[in-house]
Design an enzyme around this catalytic site. Structure first.
Site, PDB file in Angstrom:
ATOM      1  N   CYS A  98       0.913  -1.247   0.102  1.00  0.00           N
ATOM      2  CA  CYS A  98       0.117  -0.149  -0.009  1.00  0.00           C
ATOM      3  C   CYS A  98       0.737   1.294   0.049  1.00  0.00           C
ATOM      4  O   CYS A  98       2.013   1.372   0.524  1.00  0.00           O
ATOM      5  CB  CYS A  98      -0.871  -0.006   1.297  1.00  0.00           C
ATOM      6  SG  CYS A  98      -2.052  -1.432   1.195  1.00  0.00           S
ATOM      7  N   GLU A 147       0.633   4.095   1.938  1.00  0.00           N
ATOM      8  CA  GLU A 147       1.234   4.437   3.028  1.00  0.00           C
ATOM      9  C   GLU A 147       2.304   3.946   3.683  1.00  0.00           C
ATOM     10  O   GLU A 147       3.172   4.509   4.112  1.00  0.00           O
ATOM     11  CB  GLU A 147       0.023   4.283   4.156  1.00  0.00           C
ATOM     12  CG  GLU A 147      -1.332   4.872   3.847  1.00  0.00           C
ATOM     13  CD  GLU A 147      -2.387   4.100   3.028  1.00  0.00           C
ATOM     14  OE1 GLU A 147      -1.962   3.233   2.176  1.00  0.00           O
ATOM     15  OE2 GLU A 147      -3.590   3.943   3.210  1.00  0.00           O
ATOM     16  N   CYS A 160      -6.226   1.016   5.159  1.00  0.00           N
ATOM     17  CA  CYS A 160      -6.625  -0.472   5.439  1.00  0.00           C
ATOM     18  C   CYS A 160      -6.057  -0.880   6.944  1.00  0.00           C
ATOM     19  O   CYS A 160      -5.400  -0.108   7.449  1.00  0.00           O
ATOM     20  CB  CYS A 160      -6.123  -1.381   4.460  1.00  0.00           C
ATOM     21  SG  CYS A 160      -4.265  -1.682   4.650  1.00  0.00           S
TER      22      CYS A 160
HETATM   23  N1  THU Z   1      -4.429   0.470  -0.992  1.00  0.00           N
HETATM   24  C1  THU Z   1      -3.651   1.294  -0.495  1.00  0.00           C
HETATM   25  O1  THU Z   1      -2.511   1.672  -1.220  1.00  0.00           O
HETATM   26  N2  THU Z   1      -3.717   1.624   0.708  1.00  0.00           N
HETATM   27  C2  THU Z   1      -4.980   1.650   1.444  1.00  0.00           C
HETATM   28  O2  THU Z   1      -4.772   1.973   2.699  1.00  0.00           O
HETATM   29  C3  THU Z   1      -6.013   0.765   0.654  1.00  0.00           C
HETATM   30  C4  THU Z   1      -5.409   0.010  -0.243  1.00  0.00           C
HETATM   31  C5  THU Z   1      -4.071  -0.279  -2.447  1.00  0.00           C
HETATM   32  C6  THU Z   1      -3.717  -1.586  -2.298  1.00  0.00           C
HETATM   33  C7  THU Z   1      -4.018  -2.180  -3.569  1.00  0.00           C
HETATM   34  O3  THU Z   1      -2.930  -1.820  -4.569  1.00  0.00           O
HETATM   35  C8  THU Z   1      -4.977  -1.374  -4.129  1.00  0.00           C
HETATM   36  O4  THU Z   1      -5.342  -0.100  -3.088  1.00  0.00           O
HETATM   37  C9  THU Z   1      -6.522  -1.899  -4.189  1.00  0.00           C
HETATM   38  O5  THU Z   1      -6.889  -2.532  -2.713  1.00  0.00           O
END
Ligand code: THU
Length: 161
Positions: free
Chosen positions: A72, A74, A110
């Site tokens: 992700c 973050e 998340c």
């Molecule tokens: N994702 C993030 O980068 N940050 C989050 O807090 C939520 C999800 C990304 C992970 C994945 O690459 C895409 O969003 C879809 O879930």
């Protein structure tokens, strides 16, 4: 039996009312979505970490054909900050996302990222303000801990240390 009430204070700013000082961090998070590698979800997330000395470190989600191997936005931003500037506290983190070339109306970190946000905050012992940048509103929490009640953290490992 006893019951406790857990409260989280969240401020919600209409876009036009976000204090000027917060704008560069929000803009950096939106810009970071452009560097996302998200060929599978097509959900492009950007994160911008503000360090105590004013440095802004950005990250974006980096996906992988073996899905769990991706990371992700973050965590890309915070791990990079922790690596590059290990001694400088992170005092704020802004998050934004886009899909189909449009910023999404709202975004929220998340669970796994919340855990990493918390670790960063506890590592430096300073509150890390969280800005969730939507198209109409910016949701602001004063600390990462406020997004993770009843959290697991370093304190739970005290018997191992
Ligand atoms: N994702 C993030 O980068 N940050 C989050 O807090 C939520 C999800 C990304 C992970 C994945 O690459 C895409 O969003 C879809 O879930």
């Amino acid at each position: 039996m006893k019951e406790i009430k857990l409260e989280t204070r969240i401020r919600i700013y209409p876009l036009a009312e976000l204090p000027d000082g917060e704008l560069p961090l929000m803009e950096a998070a939106i810009k970071a979505t452009e560097q996302s590698y998200a060929p599978y979800s097509k959900f492009h997330v950007g994160a911008a970490a503000l360090l105590e000395d004013g440095t802004i470190v950005t990250g974006s989600n980096q996906e992988n054909a073996a899905y769990p191997s991706g990371l992700c936005a973050e965590r890309v931003a915070l791990f990079h900050a922790g690596h590059q500037y290990p001694d400088i506290p992170v005092i704020a983190l802004a998050i934004a996302a886009s899909t189909n070339s449009r910023q999404v109306e709202s975004i929220s970190p998340c669970g796994a990222c919340r855990q990493v946000l918390l670790e960063t905050e506890q590592r430096y012992g300073k509150p890390m303000k969280i800005l969730l940048c939507g198209t109409k509103e910016i949701v602001v929490a004063e600390s990462a801990g406020s997004l993770l009640p009843l959290c697991f953290g370093a304190k739970d490992l005290k018997f191992c240390l």
